[in-house]
Design an enzyme around this catalytic site. Structure first.
Site, mmCIF file in Angstrom:
data_model
loop_
_atom_site.group_PDB
_atom_site.id
_atom_site.type_symbol
_atom_site.label_atom_id
_atom_site.label_comp_id
_atom_site.label_asym_id
_atom_site.label_seq_id
_atom_site.Cartn_x
_atom_site.Cartn_y
_atom_site.Cartn_z
ATOM 1 N N VAL A 188 3.754 -5.219 3.096
ATOM 2 C CA VAL A 188 3.454 -5.982 4.301
ATOM 3 C C VAL A 188 3.760 -7.458 4.051
ATOM 4 O O VAL A 188 3.396 -8.016 3.016
ATOM 5 C CB VAL A 188 1.976 -5.810 4.704
ATOM 6 C CG1 VAL A 188 1.705 -6.529 6.029
ATOM 7 C CG2 VAL A 188 1.619 -4.332 4.836
ATOM 8 N N LYS A 224 5.825 -4.545 8.251
ATOM 9 C CA LYS A 224 5.567 -3.512 7.248
ATOM 10 C C LYS A 224 6.882 -2.808 6.959
ATOM 11 O O LYS A 224 7.424 -2.093 7.814
ATOM 12 C CB LYS A 224 4.513 -2.509 7.727
ATOM 13 C CG LYS A 224 4.174 -1.455 6.668
ATOM 14 C CD LYS A 224 3.191 -0.421 7.202
ATOM 15 C CE LYS A 224 1.793 -0.979 7.289
ATOM 16 N NZ LYS A 224 1.159 -1.118 5.961
ATOM 17 N N ASP A 244 -6.978 7.313 7.851
ATOM 18 C CA ASP A 244 -7.028 6.537 6.609
ATOM 19 C C ASP A 244 -7.930 5.311 6.795
ATOM 20 O O ASP A 244 -7.623 4.221 6.333
ATOM 21 C CB ASP A 244 -5.619 6.099 6.194
ATOM 22 C CG ASP A 244 -5.567 5.622 4.738
ATOM 23 O OD1 ASP A 244 -6.448 6.015 3.957
ATOM 24 O OD2 ASP A 244 -4.659 4.847 4.396
ATOM 25 N N GLY A 290 0.827 -1.194 0.000
ATOM 26 C CA GLY A 290 0.000 0.000 0.000
ATOM 27 C C GLY A 290 0.856 1.237 0.000
ATOM 28 O O GLY A 290 2.082 1.180 -0.160
ATOM 29 N N GLY A 291 0.216 2.360 0.208
ATOM 30 C CA GLY A 291 0.932 3.622 0.153
ATOM 31 C C GLY A 291 1.936 3.777 1.269
ATOM 32 O O GLY A 291 2.852 4.591 1.175
#
Length: 460
Positions: free
Chosen positions: A26, A41, A134, A21-22
């Site tokens: 992960v 992560k 988020d 993801g941004g």
């Protein structure tokens, strides 16, 4: 660059990739020192060389590590191996809410149960001054035992630069995933209007995102959509969500809860996620109120739409017949009596223009055909009783009383004329008749002391 299985980062051995993801990639990993599975992560490389941002992240990470709640995936720590900076987090088994929504909308009770746990996670974080920033279905996991875990709490703020400009680029997913349109649109669809404008977020921003997630759980679609990032953000800023897309029989309290979460001005939203959590718990405590409207009735056939007028015409004709009979059967001229007879709401008379009701010779009883069977009403009472023995006969018309008022004769859809006692019993077939418009009955003679034989004397 993706890490292969078997790669080691300090005491952690990578076993599988979980996603990207941004805010980084992960991986599933094994803690060889403690013998447990964790989630790793790995932060973007560009991030690791920004000393200001790195220092800010270290401060924020300490606060995030203090969150301890059963609905929040725990952050165990931040470590570095060679030039790779990574976070060690709780490994949550199960599917994400985004994966669950790929199968369509969720039942209302299930949606509220998941939403309540998300609200509890946000409430615990807000009490410690941590805002998610988020929240979206991809950051919510549902374990096999239906426990909800919210991921990536506060990482959006932690990854901002210390001197970041107030602009939409501050959204980490938007700025770091510019080549993946699906991720961009997904995050933008849950952003609050103030985040879309670049205004600093507060707990009410999480409430807006929470409302967007709840809307999608109930409807199976996002409240704000568009073909491009600009379209989605424009929808977030100026368009109202289509609340008509919510389930038709939804409790108005749930509709109002979603509406108030998605108000554009923060001052018009719910002001605390704890209040939303309490409202959801109150609704779940009374499950009978979750859906308030009864199911819609089946469509009414066209031929039934004329029933009210047909009933009025038939009753009027029957009353006129009764008045005429009364006048001819008495030496004195009786006074005219007018009255109306209403049918129960669940009964319907087939409007065929045929004789579908009859009065007994003494005028004390009314028999009529409705819903494919015969019913009897004593004129001195309000109740209507079905006549047993006629319930399996479909399409009854042309009913008449016997002269003594003890029996009824009627024509059935199988083209047979049948007789049945007024008090109910086995219907006896008299003969076959083709589609009569009306009938009358005369008694021929008694066969024995217990039974009599009747015939239809005239078929009109």
């Amino acid at each position: 660059m993706a890490l292969a299985s078997g790669t080691t980062l300090g005491v952690y051995e990578i076993t599988a990739a979980l996603g990207a993801g941004g805010m980084g990639e992960v991986y599933r990993a094994r803690d060889t020192k403690l013998g447990r599975s964790v989630a790793i992560k790995v932060l973007p490389e560009a991030f690791q060389f920004d000393t200001d941002r790195l220092a800010r992240f270290a401060r924020e990470a300490r606060m995030l590590a203090s969150l301890n709640h059963p609905n929040i995936a725990a952050l165990h720590g931040m470590e570095q191996s060679e030039e790779r900076l990574f976070l060690v987090m709780e490994l949550v088994e199960g599917e994400t809410l985004a994966d669950r929504l790929l199968r369509g909308p969720m039942p209302v009770t299930e949606s509220l149960a998941v939403a309540r746990q998300i609200a509890e996670a946000l409430e615990a974080a807000h009490e410690k001054g941590v805002i998610h920033r988020d929240l979206k279905p991809a950051n919510v996991k549902i374990t096999p035992d239906d426990q909800v875990k919210v991921l990536d709490f506060g990482l959006a703020k932690a990854m901002e630069s210390e001197h970041a400009a107030a602009s939409i680029a501050n959204s980490p997913t938007l700025s770091r995933m510019a080549t993946e349109a699906g991720v961009i649109l997904g995050t933008a669809a849950y952003m609050s209007p103030e985040q879309a404008k670049g205004v600093p977020a507060d707990p009410r921003s999480d409430i807006f995102s929470f409302g967007a997630v709840l809307f999608e759980m109930l409807t199976g679609r996002r409240p704000f959509q568009g073909e491009t990032v600009a379209d989605v953000l424009a929808s977030v800023l100026v368009r109202d969500p289509d609340l008509a897309a919510l389930p038709a029989a939804l409790n108005p309290r749930i509709t109002d809860l979603v509406r108030r979460c998605l108000e554009k001005p923060p001052k018009r939203r719910w002001q605390a996620i704890g209040d939303i959590r309490a409202e959801i718990e109150a609704i779940l405590a009374a499950p009978a109120t979750i859906s308030t409207a009864p199911p819609l009735p089946p469509p009414v056939p066209l031929w039934r739409r004329a029933i009210p007028l047909a009933v009025v015409a038939i009753v009027s004709a029957a009353l006129a017949t009764l008045v005429t009979w009364s006048r001819t059967s008495s030496r004195s001229r009786p006074a005219v009596t007018r009255f109306s007879v209403g049918l129960p709401e669940n009964q319907q008379i087939l409007a065929t223009g045929r004789q579908v009701l009859a009065f007994s010779p003494d005028g004390t009883q009314l028999a009529y055909a409705a819903n494919g069977r015969l019913f009897l009403r004593t004129m001195s009472a309000l109740e209507v009783h079905p006549i047993q023995g006629t319930e399996t006969t479909d399409g009854i018309t042309s009913v008449a009383f016997s002269p003594d008022g003890h029996s009824l004769v009627f024509w059935a859809a199988d083209r047979t004329m049948k007789r049945v006692p007024v008090g109910g019993g086995a219907a006896i077939t008299i003969g076959t008749v083709e589609n009569p418009l009306g009938i009358s009955w005369s008694v021929l003679h008694a066969l024995d002391a217990d039974a009599s034989r009747s015939q239809v004397s005239r078929v009109q």
